[in-house]
Design a protein around this motif. Structure first.
Motif, PDB file in Angstrom:
ATOM      1  N   LEU A 173       0.807  -1.220   0.000  1.00  0.00           N
ATOM      2  CA  LEU A 173       0.000   0.000   0.000  1.00  0.00           C
ATOM      3  C   LEU A 173       0.840   1.271   0.000  1.00  0.00           C
ATOM      4  N   ASP A 192      -9.024   0.440   1.361  1.00  0.00           N
ATOM      5  CA  ASP A 192      -7.586   0.461   1.621  1.00  0.00           C
ATOM      6  C   ASP A 192      -6.904   1.610   0.891  1.00  0.00           C
ATOM      7  N   GLN A 196      -5.080   4.680   2.648  1.00  0.00           N
ATOM      8  CA  GLN A 196      -3.661   4.888   2.359  1.00  0.00           C
ATOM      9  C   GLN A 196      -3.394   6.321   1.908  1.00  0.00           C
TER      10      GLN A 196
END
Length: 312
Positions: A173, A192, A196
């Motif tokens: 990530l 995600d 991030q």
């Protein structure tokens, strides 16, 4: 992972329509799917070697559902090889989840009607009573377990894919800072990537430009057209996308974040124990392994199905 983690199908529709030489759902393996029946209803003899009268799972089906005699299973058919349409068709849904849905229905003694729905509409549909089951590569996580029950049936990770001529590399990530990433709405990858982006800016780096699409096809097209630097999806779909792309896509980095897929059910309606029992039987009698092998998904096999097995 759909937040989900899914496998990529729109790849066929949208990409081909865009004159990209891709055949996302063109696998010949889909031809013998139990889903190849009119209107997406279960065939007279579906996958699964035990009849409903022999199955202990059927005895666990709640009376209210047993009296209906059928269940509606919702899937977002843009995620091969888990759930998708053959190129040029809109019925029936085929793929691993489609096969598994019919096999479960047989052991539960219930007729199965598999319907296409956008991914982010499936759980609300379970809550409203529109659907009885959601089988669409859902990642079983704690947040979702607050509103639905899950029965685990597969294990998958998250992966990145880029155009084959891309010089950019993504691995984990942290590598997304400053990049344009294509994701499907409602997926774990969407969550995600957005999270991030905040981490990137907090660290003084460039934000992630998260391009969000209603289905996986849109995300694939964004990558193939160069509007996005990288696509982000479940590891099984990414592997399938690359395999079917005629060399136009390649994987970037290594899969990460392995977690279970779960069959989604209305919270506390009593079906979880019945579905778990049916899954346990399919694992024991070998039918589950056969379905995974058919779709080249054996690496994601589980040995035990559990109710609400979220890791985080």
């Amino acid at each position: 992972m759909r937040a989900h983690r899914r496998i990529l199908i729109g790849f066929t529709g949208a990409l081909v329509a865009a004159s990209v030489v891709l055949s996302g759902c063109g696998s010949s393996k889909g031809g013998n799917s139990p889903g190849n029946t009119p209107a997406g209803t279960s065939p007279a003899t579906g996958a699964g070697s035990a009849s409903a009268t022999e199955s202990a799972a059927a005895a666990l089906v709640p009376a209210a559902i047993k009296s209906k005699g059928e269940i509606t299973i919702a899937m977002d058919a843009s995620y091969p090889p888990m759930e998708f349409f053959k190129p040029g068709t809109k019925s029936p849904i085929i793929g691993m989840d489609a096969d598994l849905g019919f096999a479960l229905g047989k052991l539960l003694g219930l007729k199965v009607n598999e319907v296409n729905a956008t991914f982010d509409a499936i759980i609300p549909g379970l809550q409203s009573g529109k659907y009885d089951v959601g089988m669409s590569s859902f990642t079983d996580n704690k947040e979702r377990e607050k509103i639905v029950d899950f029965v685990t049936y597969f294990s998958a990770g998250e992966s990145f894919y880029v155009k084959s001529d891309s010089s950019k590399t993504f691995d984990g990530l942290d590598s997304l800072c400053g990049a344009k990433v294509a994701v499907e709405n409602g997926t774990t990858e969407q969550s995600d990537a957005l999270a991030q982006s905040k981490k990137c800016t907090a660290a003084g780096k460039q934000a992630v430009t998260v391009q969000q699409f209603s289905d996986q096809s849109g995300a694939n097209l964004a990558v193939s057209s160069g509007r996005a630097d990288v696509g982000f999806a479940d590891s099984p779909p990414v592997a399938y996308i690359i395999q079917q792309s005629n060399g136009q896509f390649k994987e970037s980095g290594k899969p990460f974040g392995t977690a279970p897929y779960g069959i989604a059910l209305p919270k506390d309606n009593g079906m979880a124990k019945a579905v778990q029992a049916a899954m346990t039987e399919l694992i024991a009698n070998g039918d589950y392994a056969d379905m995974l092998k058919k779709w080249d998904l054996s690496d994601g096999a589980i040995t035990e199905s559990v109710i609400n097995g979220a890791q985080s």
